[in-house]
Design a protein around this motif. Structure first.
Motif, short mmCIF file in Angstrom:
data_model
loop_
_atom_site.label_atom_id
_atom_site.label_comp_id
_atom_site.label_asym_id
_atom_site.label_seq_id
_atom_site.Cartn_x
_atom_site.Cartn_y
_atom_site.Cartn_z
N ASP A 19 0.84 -1.19 0.00
CA ASP A 19 0.00 0.00 0.00
C ASP A 19 0.89 1.25 0.00
OD1 ASP A 19 0.93 0.31 2.61
OD2 ASP A 19 -0.97 -0.24 3.53
N VAL A 20 0.28 2.41 0.08
CA VAL A 20 1.03 3.67 0.01
C VAL A 20 2.04 3.77 1.15
CG1 VAL A 20 0.84 6.18 0.18
CG2 VAL A 20 -0.72 4.93 -1.28
N THR B 17 4.66 12.75 0.69
CA THR B 17 5.54 13.05 -0.45
C THR B 17 5.21 12.15 -1.62
OG1 THR B 17 7.32 13.82 0.99
CG2 THR B 17 7.95 13.09 -1.23
N LEU B 18 5.07 10.86 -1.36
CA LEU B 18 4.73 9.92 -2.43
C LEU B 18 3.39 10.27 -3.06
CD1 LEU B 18 5.26 7.40 -4.10
CD2 LEU B 18 4.26 6.05 -2.23
N LYS B 19 2.40 10.58 -2.23
CA LYS B 19 1.08 10.95 -2.77
C LYS B 19 1.17 12.22 -3.60
CE LYS B 19 -1.72 8.87 0.87
NZ LYS B 19 -2.65 9.16 1.99
N ARG C 159 -7.88 2.65 -2.98
CA ARG C 159 -6.49 2.54 -2.53
C ARG C 159 -5.57 2.07 -3.66
NH1 ARG C 159 -6.43 2.34 3.22
NH2 ARG C 159 -8.52 2.06 4.04
N ARG C 160 -4.38 2.66 -3.67
CA ARG C 160 -3.37 2.23 -4.63
C ARG C 160 -2.63 1.02 -4.06
NH1 ARG C 160 -2.57 8.01 -4.69
NH2 ARG C 160 -2.92 8.84 -6.75
N LYS C 161 -2.33 0.07 -4.93
CA LYS C 161 -1.57 -1.11 -4.52
C LYS C 161 -0.50 -1.37 -5.58
CE LYS C 161 -4.02 -2.41 -0.93
NZ LYS C 161 -3.51 -2.73 0.38
N TRP C 162 0.69 -1.77 -5.12
CA TRP C 162 1.79 -2.11 -6.00
C TRP C 162 2.18 -3.56 -5.80
CZ3 TRP C 162 1.27 2.56 -3.66
CH2 TRP C 162 1.41 3.71 -4.46
#
Length: 124
Positions: free
Chosen positions: A24-25, A38-40, A65-68
């Protein structure tokens, strides 16, 4: 007689060992050694670009939600490195003056010297 369900393919459960883990973030930011804010911010700036010019679009949305995946994280890390060298993120490392200096203020300089102790005057 009940129908046979044997022809329905089984999907792997997310708790299976073979399932791919996602980040997640907060986890992604921690691994990049930056704050989630910062990432957002970087992702928001990237989102404002035309779709074909986006550099950090390696995540997938799961609801809001963003997921990688691990592969997506590696691509994001490389893209951030490249943008930090010559791209939009390199502006934060600029050491050159970006604004002209204001004219000197003798009163402010005298007050600063007094506070710092470089001006030796006694006041009784």
């Amino acid at each position: 007689m009940a129908e046979s369900r044997s022809n329905i393919p089984l999907q792997p459960n997310s708790s299976d060992n073979g399932a791919q883990q996602t980040l997640d973030v907060a986890q992604t930011a921690a691994r990049l050694d930056v704050s989630p804010a910062t990432l957002k911010g970087w992702l928001a700036e990237d989102q404002d670009r035309d779709p074909e010019k986006r550099k950090f679009d390696f995540h997938r949305w799961r609801g809001r939600r963003r997921k990688w995946t691990e592969e997506g994280f590696r691509k994001l890390e490389l893209a951030i490195h490249e943008e930090s060298q010559t791209g939009v993120l390199s502006k934060w490392r600029t050491r050159e003056k970006t604004k002209a200096e204001s004219p000197p203020d003798p009163d402010a300089e005298a007050a600063l010297a007094e506070v710092l102790g470089t001006k030796h005057t006694r006041t009784y």
